[in-house]
Design a protein around this motif. Structure first.
Motif, PDB file in Angstrom:
ATOM      1  N   PRO A 169       0.810  -1.228   0.000  1.00 29.43           N
ATOM      2  CA  PRO A 169       0.000   0.000   0.000  1.00 29.43           C
ATOM      3  C   PRO A 169       0.837   1.269   0.000  1.00 29.43           C
ATOM      4  CG  PRO A 169      -0.892  -1.580   1.566  1.00 29.43           C
ATOM      5  CD  PRO A 169       0.441  -2.117   1.117  1.00 29.43           C
ATOM      6  N   VAL A 170       2.020   1.220   0.635  1.00 31.39           N
ATOM      7  CA  VAL A 170       2.897   2.389   0.674  1.00 31.39           C
ATOM      8  C   VAL A 170       3.526   2.612  -0.701  1.00 31.39           C
ATOM      9  CG1 VAL A 170       4.848   3.483   1.838  1.00 31.39           C
ATOM     10  CG2 VAL A 170       3.380   1.904   3.103  1.00 31.39           C
ATOM     11  N   ILE A 171       3.935   1.518  -1.347  1.00 30.67           N
ATOM     12  CA  ILE A 171       4.516   1.621  -2.689  1.00 30.67           C
ATOM     13  C   ILE A 171       3.494   2.202  -3.655  1.00 30.67           C
ATOM     14  CG2 ILE A 171       5.467   0.305  -4.629  1.00 30.67           C
ATOM     15  CD1 ILE A 171       6.596  -1.671  -2.588  1.00 30.67           C
ATOM     16  N   LYS A 172       2.243   1.752  -3.561  1.00 28.59           N
ATOM     17  CA  LYS A 172       1.186   2.247  -4.444  1.00 28.59           C
ATOM     18  C   LYS A 172       0.974   3.746  -4.285  1.00 28.59           C
ATOM     19  CE  LYS A 172      -2.653  -0.061  -4.353  1.00 28.59           C
ATOM     20  NZ  LYS A 172      -3.789  -0.864  -3.833  1.00 28.59           N
ATOM     21  N   ALA A 173       1.234   4.262  -3.090  1.00 30.53           N
ATOM     22  CA  ALA A 173       0.997   5.685  -2.830  1.00 30.53           C
ATOM     23  C   ALA A 173       2.210   6.553  -3.145  1.00 30.53           C
ATOM     24  CB  ALA A 173       0.594   5.875  -1.371  1.00 30.53           C
ATOM     25  N   SER A 174       3.336   5.929  -3.552  1.00 32.22           N
ATOM     26  CA  SER A 174       4.579   6.664  -3.795  1.00 32.22           C
ATOM     27  C   SER A 174       4.727   7.025  -5.269  1.00 32.22           C
ATOM     28  CB  SER A 174       5.777   5.830  -3.346  1.00 32.22           C
ATOM     29  OG  SER A 174       5.673   5.463  -1.982  1.00 32.22           O
ATOM     30  N   ARG A 175       5.574   7.999  -5.533  1.00 32.14           N
ATOM     31  CA  ARG A 175       5.899   8.370  -6.910  1.00 32.14           C
ATOM     32  C   ARG A 175       7.076   7.550  -7.442  1.00 32.14           C
ATOM     33  NH1 ARG A 175       1.672  11.003  -9.159  1.00 32.14           N
ATOM     34  NH2 ARG A 175       0.857  12.553  -7.719  1.00 32.14           N
ATOM     35  N   LYS A 176       8.015   7.227  -6.547  1.00 37.49           N
ATOM     36  CA  LYS A 176       9.202   6.476  -6.942  1.00 37.49           C
ATOM     37  C   LYS A 176       9.401   5.335  -5.961  1.00 37.49           C
ATOM     38  CE  LYS A 176      14.222   6.937  -7.514  1.00 37.49           C
ATOM     39  NZ  LYS A 176      15.377   7.880  -7.464  1.00 37.49           N
ATOM     40  N   ALA A 177       9.633   4.134  -6.486  1.00 36.68           N
ATOM     41  CA  ALA A 177       9.878   2.964  -5.643  1.00 36.68           C
ATOM     42  C   ALA A 177      11.263   2.418  -5.936  1.00 36.68           C
ATOM     43  CB  ALA A 177       8.822   1.899  -5.888  1.00 36.68           C
ATOM     44  N   ASP A 178      12.135   2.439  -4.930  1.00 42.42           N
ATOM     45  CA  ASP A 178      13.490   1.915  -5.062  1.00 42.42           C
ATOM     46  C   ASP A 178      13.560   0.550  -4.390  1.00 42.42           C
ATOM     47  OD1 ASP A 178      16.153   1.382  -5.187  1.00 42.42           O
ATOM     48  OD2 ASP A 178      16.835   3.283  -4.335  1.00 42.42           O
ATOM     49  N   LEU A 179      13.549  -0.501  -5.208  1.00 39.67           N
ATOM     50  CA  LEU A 179      13.592  -1.880  -4.708  1.00 39.67           C
ATOM     51  C   LEU A 179      14.905  -2.544  -5.099  1.00 39.67           C
ATOM     52  CD1 LEU A 179       9.951  -2.897  -5.780  1.00 39.67           C
ATOM     53  CD2 LEU A 179      10.678  -1.626  -3.764  1.00 39.67           C
ATOM     54  N   PHE A 180      15.953  -1.762  -5.272  1.00 39.92           N
ATOM     55  CA  PHE A 180      17.266  -2.235  -5.697  1.00 39.92           C
ATOM     56  C   PHE A 180      17.790  -3.319  -4.758  1.00 39.92           C
ATOM     57  CE2 PHE A 180      21.869  -1.948  -5.140  1.00 39.92           C
ATOM     58  CZ  PHE A 180      22.338  -2.075  -6.439  1.00 39.92           C
ATOM     59  N   ASN A 181      18.169  -4.484  -5.346  1.00 40.84           N
ATOM     60  CA  ASN A 181      18.840  -5.555  -4.607  1.00 40.84           C
ATOM     61  C   ASN A 181      18.066  -5.950  -3.350  1.00 40.84           C
ATOM     62  OD1 ASN A 181      20.819  -7.447  -4.038  1.00 40.84           O
ATOM     63  ND2 ASN A 181      22.187  -5.979  -3.037  1.00 40.84           N
ATOM     64  N   CYS A 182      16.799  -6.303  -3.522  1.00 40.71           N
ATOM     65  CA  CYS A 182      15.943  -6.646  -2.383  1.00 40.71           C
ATOM     66  C   CYS A 182      15.425  -8.086  -2.433  1.00 40.71           C
ATOM     67  CB  CYS A 182      14.766  -5.674  -2.298  1.00 40.71           C
ATOM     68  SG  CYS A 182      15.220  -4.039  -1.678  1.00 40.71           S
ATOM     69  N   SER A 183      16.119  -8.944  -3.174  1.00 43.01           N
ATOM     70  CA  SER A 183      15.768 -10.372  -3.227  1.00 43.01           C
ATOM     71  C   SER A 183      14.335 -10.610  -3.693  1.00 43.01           C
ATOM     72  CB  SER A 183      15.968 -11.015  -1.847  1.00 43.01           C
ATOM     73  OG  SER A 183      17.283 -10.829  -1.376  1.00 43.01           O
ATOM     74  N   ILE A 184      13.891  -9.821  -4.638  1.00 41.44           N
ATOM     75  CA  ILE A 184      12.530  -9.954  -5.154  1.00 41.44           C
ATOM     76  C   ILE A 184      12.518 -10.930  -6.324  1.00 41.44           C
ATOM     77  CG2 ILE A 184      10.605  -8.738  -6.253  1.00 41.44           C
ATOM     78  CD1 ILE A 184      11.543  -6.245  -4.750  1.00 41.44           C
ATOM     79  N   GLY A 185      11.736 -11.983  -6.190  1.00 36.47           N
ATOM     80  CA  GLY A 185      11.626 -12.974  -7.250  1.00 36.47           C
ATOM     81  C   GLY A 185      10.358 -12.782  -8.057  1.00 36.47           C
ATOM     82  N   SER A 186       9.995 -13.804  -8.822  1.00 37.67           N
ATOM     83  CA  SER A 186       8.822 -13.691  -9.692  1.00 37.67           C
ATOM     84  C   SER A 186       7.540 -13.527  -8.883  1.00 37.67           C
ATOM     85  CB  SER A 186       8.725 -14.930 -10.594  1.00 37.67           C
ATOM     86  OG  SER A 186       8.618 -16.111  -9.822  1.00 37.67           O
ATOM     87  N   GLU A 187       7.446 -14.212  -7.723  1.00 39.47           N
ATOM     88  CA  GLU A 187       6.235 -14.104  -6.899  1.00 39.47           C
ATOM     89  C   GLU A 187       6.037 -12.673  -6.400  1.00 39.47           C
ATOM     90  OE1 GLU A 187       4.388 -15.884  -2.715  1.00 39.47           O
ATOM     91  OE2 GLU A 187       6.129 -16.833  -3.645  1.00 39.47           O
ATOM     92  N   GLY A 188       7.119 -12.065  -5.919  1.00 40.60           N
ATOM     93  CA  GLY A 188       7.027 -10.687  -5.461  1.00 40.60           C
ATOM     94  C   GLY A 188       6.689  -9.737  -6.595  1.00 40.60           C
ATOM     95  N   CYS A 189       7.237 -10.005  -7.769  1.00 33.43           N
ATOM     96  CA  CYS A 189       6.974  -9.159  -8.930  1.00 33.43           C
ATOM     97  C   CYS A 189       5.518  -9.265  -9.360  1.00 33.43           C
ATOM     98  CB  CYS A 189       7.900  -9.564 -10.071  1.00 33.43           C
ATOM     99  SG  CYS A 189       8.097  -8.299 -11.336  1.00 33.43           S
TER     100      CYS A 189
END
Length: 287
Positions: A162-182
């Motif tokens: 919900p916080v990401i949805k409300a932001s203008r810029k999301a920095d998820l650099f090197n956060c171990s995000i896989g296909s499920e998170g995407c």
């Protein structure tokens, strides 16, 4: 509606039972149409509100006992690991009841103001919900959200969508995000795609399957992403083909695309080259 708050002389818990029932009804609502009604009803249940409405209702029993009972019931529901949207509404309900105890548990971390304040901190589901509520109601404008300030994991990403949805810029650099998170990220953005203009997923592992989900997001005419960073994201030719296809169908917004360190193959490179030749393509920077 005021009559809902009149207590039965023979049943002092009737108001609490009624309010618990209304909380359950609001949680069962798929579209949230009962959320504001519930907050209003809880606000009316306070002793201060009942004093103002003294001429309109009969009050028996101890309202303070009823208030504490419904506060504890709402906290119990929050601890059941509800969806972020339902948890946020329940925190608004606690606000109506002047209870801020769960929010205060995480407020001290947020107030520190340094990026490591919550990194590695083990939070309960209720505390995660409280954190989302605090961030969304912060006086500071949500121009940029940095996931590394909290925890580098898919779980943290899911909690803070919900916080990401409300932001203008999301920095998820090197956060171990896989296909499920995407997949979860793009699904959330598709429900409210107008805010985010820059997304940094460099050094994650969405792979082709995750990038295909992002491509579907880019096809949405409401999507306003201008910069998309996908360096070293395990993207092959299938992912590149999906991206270029999406940009052909909706070419008006994306101006910067970073695909460094991936393996598009000959077919992917050709697709990207043909895209740049398209006069409708607005890409100014392709890395």
């Amino acid at each position: 509606m005021f009559l809902f708050l009149i207590q039965d002389k023979d049943n002092k818990s009737s108001v609490s039972d009624l309010l618990k029932s209304e909380v359950d009804k609001a949680l069962q609502s798929e579209n949230g149409h009962l959320d504001l009604y519930l907050r209003f009803l809880l606000g009316l249940s306070l002793e201060s509100s009942q004093t103002i409405l003294r001429d309109l209702m009969t009050q028996t029993g101890r309202s303070s006992d009823s208030k504490q009972e419904i506060v504890e019931y709402i906290k119990m529901k929050i601890r059941e690991n509800l969806s972020p949207e339902k948890s946020i509404n329940l925190f608004h309900c606690l606000n109506e009841l002047n209870d801020h105890s769960l929010v205060q548990e995480v407020q001290s971390y947020v107030n520190r103001g340094d990026e490591s304040s919550l990194s590695g901190v083990s939070l309960s589901p209720a505390q995660w919900s409280a954190l989302v509520f605090v961030l969304l109601n912060s006086e500071e404008k949500l121009d940029e959200f940095n996931l590394r300030s909290y925890d580098r994991s898919d779980e943290c990403l899911l909690r803070l969508l919900p916080v990401i949805k409300a932001s203008r810029k999301a920095d998820l650099f090197n956060c171990s995000i896989g296909s499920e998170g995407c997949v979860a990220l793009t699904s959330a953005l598709r429900s409210n795609p107008s805010h985010l203009t820059e997304l940094n997923l460099n050094y994650n592992n969405p792979g082709d399957s995750g990038v295909k989900q992002l491509s579907d997001l880019l096809k949405d005419p409401q999507c306003k992403l201008q910069k998309l960073h996908l360096s070293l994201c395990s993207i092959g030719s299938e992912g590149c083909v999906a991206l270029t296809s999406a940009l052909r169908s909706n070419p008006s917004h994306l101006t910067e695309l970073n695909l460094n360190g991936n393996n598009p193959g000959d077919s992917g490179v050709k697709q990207l080259s043909d895209l740049l030749k398209d006069p409708q393509c607005k890409l100014q920077k392709l890395l």
